[in-house]
Design an enzyme around this catalytic site. Structure first.
Site, mmCIF file in Angstrom:
data_model
loop_
_atom_site.group_PDB
_atom_site.id
_atom_site.type_symbol
_atom_site.label_atom_id
_atom_site.label_comp_id
_atom_site.label_asym_id
_atom_site.label_seq_id
_atom_site.Cartn_x
_atom_site.Cartn_y
_atom_site.Cartn_z
ATOM 1 N N GLY A 1 1.512 -14.194 38.174
ATOM 2 C CA GLY A 1 0.649 -14.083 39.341
ATOM 3 C C GLY A 1 -0.761 -13.734 38.900
ATOM 4 O O GLY A 1 -0.961 -13.190 37.803
ATOM 5 N N GLN B 1 -9.261 -10.588 39.604
ATOM 6 C CA GLN B 1 -8.979 -10.546 38.163
ATOM 7 C C GLN B 1 -9.809 -11.554 37.373
ATOM 8 O O GLN B 1 -9.879 -11.460 36.144
ATOM 9 C CB GLN B 1 -7.492 -10.789 37.902
ATOM 10 C CG GLN B 1 -6.602 -9.659 38.408
ATOM 11 C CD GLN B 1 -5.150 -9.926 38.112
ATOM 12 O OE1 GLN B 1 -4.497 -10.647 38.843
ATOM 13 N NE2 GLN B 1 -4.639 -9.377 37.016
ATOM 14 N N CYS C 1 0.791 -6.531 34.140
ATOM 15 C CA CYS C 1 -0.414 -7.009 34.829
ATOM 16 C C CYS C 1 -1.330 -7.625 33.793
ATOM 17 O O CYS C 1 -1.559 -7.022 32.732
ATOM 18 C CB CYS C 1 -1.108 -5.838 35.527
ATOM 19 S SG CYS C 1 -2.641 -6.307 36.370
ATOM 20 N N LEU C 2 -1.863 -8.796 34.077
ATOM 21 C CA LEU C 2 -2.728 -9.468 33.100
ATOM 22 C C LEU C 2 -4.019 -8.687 32.846
ATOM 23 O O LEU C 2 -4.674 -8.910 31.833
ATOM 24 C CB LEU C 2 -3.062 -10.892 33.575
ATOM 25 C CG LEU C 2 -1.870 -11.870 33.597
ATOM 26 C CD1 LEU C 2 -2.294 -13.206 34.176
ATOM 27 C CD2 LEU C 2 -1.285 -12.048 32.198
ATOM 28 N N HIS D 1 2.306 -6.906 44.275
ATOM 29 C CA HIS D 1 1.362 -6.646 43.188
ATOM 30 C C HIS D 1 0.028 -7.358 43.445
ATOM 31 O O HIS D 1 -1.047 -6.769 43.300
ATOM 32 C CB HIS D 1 1.990 -7.117 41.857
ATOM 33 C CG HIS D 1 1.147 -6.903 40.655
ATOM 34 N ND1 HIS D 1 1.470 -5.995 39.667
ATOM 35 C CD2 HIS D 1 -0.015 -7.477 40.255
ATOM 36 C CE1 HIS D 1 0.540 -6.026 38.727
ATOM 37 N NE2 HIS D 1 -0.379 -6.922 39.051
ATOM 38 N N GLU D 2 0.118 -8.631 43.846
ATOM 39 C CA GLU D 2 -1.113 -9.421 44.030
ATOM 40 C C GLU D 2 -1.869 -8.998 45.296
ATOM 41 O O GLU D 2 -3.104 -8.946 45.297
ATOM 42 C CB GLU D 2 -0.794 -10.914 44.059
ATOM 43 C CG GLU D 2 -0.093 -11.448 42.812
ATOM 44 C CD GLU D 2 -0.765 -11.063 41.500
ATOM 45 O OE1 GLU D 2 -1.989 -10.885 41.469
ATOM 46 O OE2 GLU D 2 -0.045 -10.920 40.497
ATOM 47 N N HIS E 1 -3.915 -6.059 44.499
ATOM 48 C CA HIS E 1 -5.174 -6.392 43.807
ATOM 49 C C HIS E 1 -6.298 -6.656 44.808
ATOM 50 O O HIS E 1 -7.456 -6.302 44.571
ATOM 51 C CB HIS E 1 -5.007 -7.641 42.938
ATOM 52 C CG HIS E 1 -4.550 -7.364 41.534
ATOM 53 N ND1 HIS E 1 -5.228 -6.533 40.669
ATOM 54 C CD2 HIS E 1 -3.486 -7.823 40.831
ATOM 55 C CE1 HIS E 1 -4.599 -6.492 39.511
ATOM 56 N NE2 HIS E 1 -3.537 -7.257 39.572
HETATM 57 ZN ZN ZN Z 1 -2.104 -7.533 38.142
#
Ligand code: ZN
Length: 186
Positions: free
Chosen positions: A46, A51, A88-89, A130-131, A134
């Site tokens: 995701g 991000q 998480c990226l 999670h997204e 963000h």
């Molecule tokens: Zn993340």
């Protein structure tokens, strides 16, 4: 479609609530395509627009071979919770136990402005939560219990990516405009 650099923890764009999308235009479609390409390149399950430095309420996912995107999402969550590790990226290499609701119903719009409802359990529910977080400037470390969060933040402080950014003062300059989905001037 170009792959975009992913912003790491410490970048203020990640803790800033994102703005609703108002124009369902070509720029938005380009943003969705860039998010999908950047997510696949990482690779990740995701990715949310903040991000890649774009403070708009847009995210994409790739869970169980289903690629999706949502614009301006709202979430309904089950009371029942799930356990599991999450990454998480924007926190490369970190994986920690993060409690989440077991089921999520997300309502929002496609990039063409059509209303859409996405229902997920387990990993898809986790990704949707999670997204969406963000987009509200909330990070997965904020969802961990106190001891887990402490361990995660210790790993962040010791990580090369975090120290490289802070020591060189190279945290990127954020340019944000709700009308410029490509606010990527750096
Ligand atoms: Zn993340």
């Amino acid at each position: 479609m170009p792959i975009q650099p992913i912003r790491f923890f410490g970048d203020p764009v990640l803790t800033t609530p994102a703005s609703p999308v108002t124009d369902f235009d070509k720029e938005l479609r380009t943003l969705v395509a860039d998010l999908i390409e950047t997510m696949h390149d990482a690779p990740g399950a995701g990715l949310a627009a903040p991000q890649i430095g774009v403070s708009l309420r847009v995210f994409v996912w790739d869970v169980d071979d289903e690629i999706g995107h949502l614009i301006n999402p709202t979430l309904d969550l089950s009371d029942e919770l799930q356990d599991g590790e999450e990454g998480c990226l924007s926190f490369p290499g970190l994986r920690y136990e993060t409690p989440r609701a077991l089921r999520a119903v997300a309502k929002g719009f496609t990039m063409h402005g059509e209303p859409i409802t996405v229902e997920g359990t387990e990993f898809l529910a986790r990704a949707l939560q999670h997204e969406t977080d963000h987009l509200n400037g909330i990070l997965f470390v904020d969802r961990m219990d106190k001891l887990t969060r402490k361990a995660a933040m210790q790993e962040v402080r010791e990580s090369e990516w975090f120290n490289a950014a802070t020591e060189s003062g190279s945290q990127p300059i954020i340019r944000v405009s709700p009308h410029n989905t490509r606010g990527l001037g750096n």
